[in-house]
Motif scaffolding. Structure first.
Motif, PDB file in Angstrom:
ATOM      1  N   ALA A 299     -26.346  -0.228  22.759  1.00 49.32           N
ATOM      2  CA  ALA A 299     -27.165   0.547  21.883  1.00 49.32           C
ATOM      3  C   ALA A 299     -28.126   1.298  22.903  1.00 49.32           C
ATOM      4  N   SER A 300     -28.619   2.171  23.083  1.00 54.69           N
ATOM      5  CA  SER A 300     -30.022   2.957  23.731  1.00 54.69           C
ATOM      6  C   SER A 300     -31.230   3.328  22.727  1.00 54.69           C
ATOM      7  N   PHE A 301     -31.143   3.193  21.097  1.00 53.42           N
ATOM      8  CA  PHE A 301     -31.645   4.033  20.395  1.00 53.42           C
ATOM      9  C   PHE A 301     -31.273   2.946  18.837  1.00 53.42           C
ATOM     10  N   ALA A 302     -32.475   2.217  17.958  1.00 53.92           N
ATOM     11  CA  ALA A 302     -31.973   1.669  17.004  1.00 53.92           C
ATOM     12  C   ALA A 302     -33.756   1.956  16.675  1.00 53.92           C
ATOM     13  N   GLU A 303     -33.351   2.101  14.438  1.00 55.85           N
ATOM     14  CA  GLU A 303     -34.244   2.099  14.122  1.00 55.85           C
ATOM     15  C   GLU A 303     -33.575   1.462  12.461  1.00 55.85           C
ATOM     16  N   VAL A 304     -34.647   1.041  11.637  1.00 53.93           N
ATOM     17  CA  VAL A 304     -34.933  -0.253  11.115  1.00 53.93           C
ATOM     18  C   VAL A 304     -35.388   0.695   9.648  1.00 53.93           C
TER      19      VAL A 304
ATOM     20  N   LYS B 154     -33.417  -1.834  -3.495  1.00 53.60           N
ATOM     21  CA  LYS B 154     -34.967  -2.254  -2.613  1.00 53.60           C
ATOM     22  C   LYS B 154     -33.483  -2.879  -1.562  1.00 53.60           C
ATOM     23  N   GLY B 155     -33.803  -2.735   0.134  1.00 50.64           N
ATOM     24  CA  GLY B 155     -32.708  -2.680   0.926  1.00 50.64           C
ATOM     25  C   GLY B 155     -33.376  -1.799   2.313  1.00 50.64           C
ATOM     26  N   ALA B 156     -32.131  -1.864   2.969  1.00 53.01           N
ATOM     27  CA  ALA B 156     -32.350  -1.657   4.235  1.00 53.01           C
ATOM     28  C   ALA B 156     -31.919  -0.513   5.159  1.00 53.01           C
ATOM     29  N   SER B 157     -31.382  -0.041   5.837  1.00 49.28           N
ATOM     30  CA  SER B 157     -30.865   0.640   6.198  1.00 49.28           C
ATOM     31  C   SER B 157     -31.237   0.735   8.156  1.00 49.28           C
ATOM     32  N   ILE B 158     -30.074   0.720   8.651  1.00 48.94           N
ATOM     33  CA  ILE B 158     -29.692   0.570  10.086  1.00 48.94           C
ATOM     34  C   ILE B 158     -29.268   1.819  10.896  1.00 48.94           C
ATOM     35  N   ARG B 159     -29.586   2.413  11.591  1.00 47.06           N
ATOM     36  CA  ARG B 159     -29.146   3.536  12.302  1.00 47.06           C
ATOM     37  C   ARG B 159     -29.249   2.857  14.365  1.00 47.06           C
ATOM     38  N   VAL B 160     -28.094   3.450  15.096  1.00 50.63           N
ATOM     39  CA  VAL B 160     -28.385   3.687  16.190  1.00 50.63           C
ATOM     40  C   VAL B 160     -27.637   4.220  17.233  1.00 50.63           C
ATOM     41  N   ILE B 161     -28.272   4.268  17.452  1.00 48.24           N
ATOM     42  CA  ILE B 161     -26.839   5.398  19.649  1.00 48.24           C
ATOM     43  C   ILE B 161     -26.431   4.931  20.337  1.00 48.24           C
ATOM     44  N   TYR B 162     -25.741   4.799  20.681  1.00 51.28           N
ATOM     45  CA  TYR B 162     -24.483   3.921  21.833  1.00 51.28           C
ATOM     46  C   TYR B 162     -24.036   4.943  22.751  1.00 51.28           C
ATOM     47  N   GLU B 163     -24.088   5.004  23.191  1.00 49.22           N
ATOM     48  CA  GLU B 163     -23.498   6.271  24.237  1.00 49.22           C
ATOM     49  C   GLU B 163     -22.777   7.814  23.589  1.00 49.22           C
ATOM     50  N   GLY B 164     -23.318   8.376  22.792  1.00 48.81           N
ATOM     51  CA  GLY B 164     -23.662   9.146  21.944  1.00 48.81           C
ATOM     52  C   GLY B 164     -23.435   9.668  20.929  1.00 48.81           C
ATOM     53  N   GLY B 165     -22.838   8.418  20.417  1.00 52.12           N
ATOM     54  CA  GLY B 165     -22.430   7.788  19.428  1.00 52.12           C
ATOM     55  C   GLY B 165     -23.494   7.536  18.098  1.00 52.12           C
ATOM     56  N   LEU B 166     -23.502   8.270  16.396  1.00 48.06           N
ATOM     57  CA  LEU B 166     -24.220   7.787  16.246  1.00 48.06           C
ATOM     58  C   LEU B 166     -23.918   6.772  14.942  1.00 48.06           C
TER      59      LEU B 166
END
Length: 463
Positions: free
Chosen positions: A18-23, A49-61
Motif C-alpha cells: 500500500a502506498s498510503f494507509a489511514e486508521v 467504539k471501533g476503528a476503520s482503515i483506509r488504504v490506497i494500492y496502485e490507484g485502488g482505494l
C-alpha cells in the motif's frame, strides 16, 4: 491515544504494497430521552467504539472497519482493506497532500459535560418542559433531550496524528393545542456544542417550551397565505435551510467532480446579488456545531462559497480535492467508523448584511414574513420545495394576520439573484436530533444566517 498500534499498521501496510494507509478510531456516546405527555417513552445511552482503515494500492482505494481493537483485529481489518484496494487497482484513486502535523482539538469552556452530568439532571430538563406545557393545558406535548459526544482519532502514513472532540447537546419542546375543531402545533429546539449549562437563561427548558406554546397558539388562528409570486422575508432558521439544503449541497466536491452540480466550472462567476455572502465553517462564535478537524484529520477552516454574489469556492475532502486539483477544506466526514469519508457540510450560513430586521419589514410594502422550516425537497439542479410552518402577512410595512403551512418553490440560483436586503442578526442553529443525510450517512451540522428578503419567490397557498 493509539499512536503505537497505528505505526505497526502502517509498517504492515507498506509490506503489503500500500502506498498510503489511514486508521481512524472512534469512541463516542449518544444519549436520548423522550418524554411524551408526562411519561418517559424512550431513554437510551448508545456507545460506538471501533476503528476503520483506509488504504490506497496502485490507484485502488480499500476500506474496512472493525469493532475488534486488538492488535490482531486491526491487522485483520488492514488485510481486508488491502485486499479490496488490490481488487480496485487502476481506478486512479488518490488523496490531496496535507502538511504533516500532530494536534489534539478540544472544545473549550464546557462546564457541565453530559458525560459527567447525572441522569436525573437530564430527565429534569424534559420534566421542566412538560410542566410548563401541562400548566397551560395543551392537548399533547413531547419533550426531548439529546447529546452526542466523544473523540475521533486519525493517524495517516503521511504524518497526521490528530484527535478531535465531538460534542452537541440539545432540548426540544413540541406543543399541540386543539380548540374548536382546530389544531395548532409547534416544535422549538435549541442545541449547542456545550454541556448542560447551555440550558439556562434564554435557552432554559421553560423558555423553549414557551416559544413552542406561543407558536402553537398562533397556528390556531393562522390561515393559508395567498398563492403566487410574492416578496418573502425569511427569519434565520428558515434562511439556514436555503443556505444548507438548496445551495450548500451544490458546492460539495464530489458533485463538482462528477459534473452533477450546476456550479461546475463557474468559480469567479456572479451568481447572486451583491447582498449575498455564503460561508461554510467548522466553527463560528455565533453558534452552531463545533467541528475543529474533520474525519480525515484535516483542520477545518472558514470556506467562503459566495462573496458579494461571486462564486468563490467548493467544499472538499482529501479525495475530492485531489480529483479536482484543489485543496481540502476540512469537509471529509463520516457518520461513524463503520462508514467511509465523503464530502459533507459543517456550519453553512448566509453572512450578515447591513439591515435591521425591523427595517426590512418596514421597507416591505406587501409580502410574507416566514419562520420555522417544516421539511421539503431539493433536486440536484437546485430546484427546491420547502415548507414554512408559521409566518405573517405584511401590508404597508406592518405585520398583519398570521399564516401557516406555507409552501415555497423555486430554484436557488434564481432566488439568490432576487435577494435585496440582508439583516445583521446572524443566528446559527444545531441539534443532536437528526442531522443531514447523504448516501445513507447522517451527520450533525449547523445552518443559519440573518433575516433576508427575496423580492420574488413562488408561494403556494390559497388562490
Amino acid at each position: 491515544m493509539h499512536e503505537d498500534i497505528a505505526q505497526i499498521l502502517f509498517e504492515k501496510a507498506g509490506h503489503l504494497g500500500a502506498s498510503f494507509a489511514e486508521v481512524r478510531f472512534e469512541d463516542t456516546t449518544r444519549e436520548f430521552i423522550s418524554y411524551v405527555n408526562g411519561r418517559i417513552t424512550s431513554l437510551g445511552n448508545q456507545k460506538t467504539k471501533g476503528a476503520s482503515i483506509r488504504v490506497i494500492y496502485e490507484g485502488g482505494l480499500g476500506f474496512a472497519s472493525t469493532y475488534d481493537l486488538s492488535r490482531d483485529g486491526l491487522l485483520k481489518a488492514l488485510e481486508e482493506a488491502v485486499k479490496i484496494a488490490r481488487s480496485l487497482s487502476g481506478s486512479g484513486k488518490k488523496l490531496a497532500t496535507v502538511e504533516p502535523y500532530k494536534k489534539s482539538f478540544k472544545i473549550e469552556n464546557v462546564k457541565n459535560h453530559p458525560s459527567q452530568a447525572e441522569l436525573t439532571e437530564k430527565i429534569g430538563l424534559v420534566k421542566r418542559i412538560y410542566s410548563y406545557l401541562s400548566e397551560r393545558k395543551v392537548s399533547s406535548s413531547i419533550a426531548r433531550y439529546g447529546s452526542y459526544y466523544g473523540v475521533i482519532e486519525v493517524y495517516t502514513s503521511d504524518g497526521l496524528h490528530v484527535s478531535a472532540e465531538r460534542l452537541v447537546t440539545g432540548i426540544s419542546a413540541t406543543a399541540v393545542i386543539r380548540e374548536n375543531g382546530k389544531v395548532g402545533d409547534s416544535t422549538e429546539t435549541y442545541g449547542a456544542s456545550l454541556g448542560l449549562e447551555a440550558f439556562t437563561g434564554e435557552n432554559s427548558p421553560e423558555n423553549i417550551a414557551e416559544k413552542a406554546y406561543e407558536n402553537a397558539r398562533l397556528a390556531l388562528k393562522a390561515s393559508r397565505p395567498p398563492a403566487g409570486l410574492q416578496t418573502v422575508i425569511t427569519r434565520p432558521e428558515l434562511t439556514g435551510v436555503f443556505a444548507h439544503e438548496s445551495f450548500g449541497h451544490l458546492t460539495e466536491g464530489d458533485g463538482i467532480f462528477a459534473g452533477s452540480s450546476p456550479l461546475v466550472g463557474r468559480l469567479g462567476e456572479k451568481l447572486a446579488s451583491e447582498q449575498v455572502t455564503i460561508v461554510d465553517s467548522g466553527y463560528d462564535e455565533r453558534g452552531g456545531y463545533v467541528f475543529l478537524a474533520d474525519d480525515e484529520g484535516v483542520p477545518t477552516r472558514r470556506t467562503v462559497l459566495v462573496e458579494k454574489g461571486i462564486l468563490k469556492g467548493y467544499l472538499h475532502s482529501r479525495e475530492s480535492a485531489a480529483l479536482t486539483g484543489m485543496e481540502p477544506t476540512g469537509n471529509g466526514r463520516a457518520q461513524s467508523f463503520e462508514h467511509d469519508v465523503i464530502v459533507r457540510m459543517r456550519n453553512t450560513f448566509f453572512e450578515a448584511g447591513d439591515w435591521k430586521e425591523e427595517e426590512i419589514i418596514a421597507d416591505t410594502k406587501n409580502g410574507l414574513l416566514l419562520d420555522k422550516p417544516a421539511g421539503g425537497q431539493v433536486e440536484e439542479d437546485g430546484t427546491f420545495t420547502f415548507n414554512a410552518r408559521i409566518g405573517f402577512i405584511i401590508e404597508n410595512g406592518e405585520i398583519k394576520q398570521p399564516v401557516r403551512d406555507v409552501v415555497l418553490a423555486g430554484n436557488i440560483l434564481e432566488m439568490l439573484r432576487y435577494i435585496d436586503a440582508v439583516g445583521k442578526n446572524v443566528e446559527i442553529s444545531t441539534s443532536p436530533f437528526g442531522g443531514c443525510g447523504k448516501w445513507g450517512q447522517m451527520v450533525h451540522i449547523g445552518d443559519g444566517g440573518p433575516t433576508l428578503r427575496v423580492s420574488r419567490l413562488l408561494v403556494g397557498g390559497e388562490k
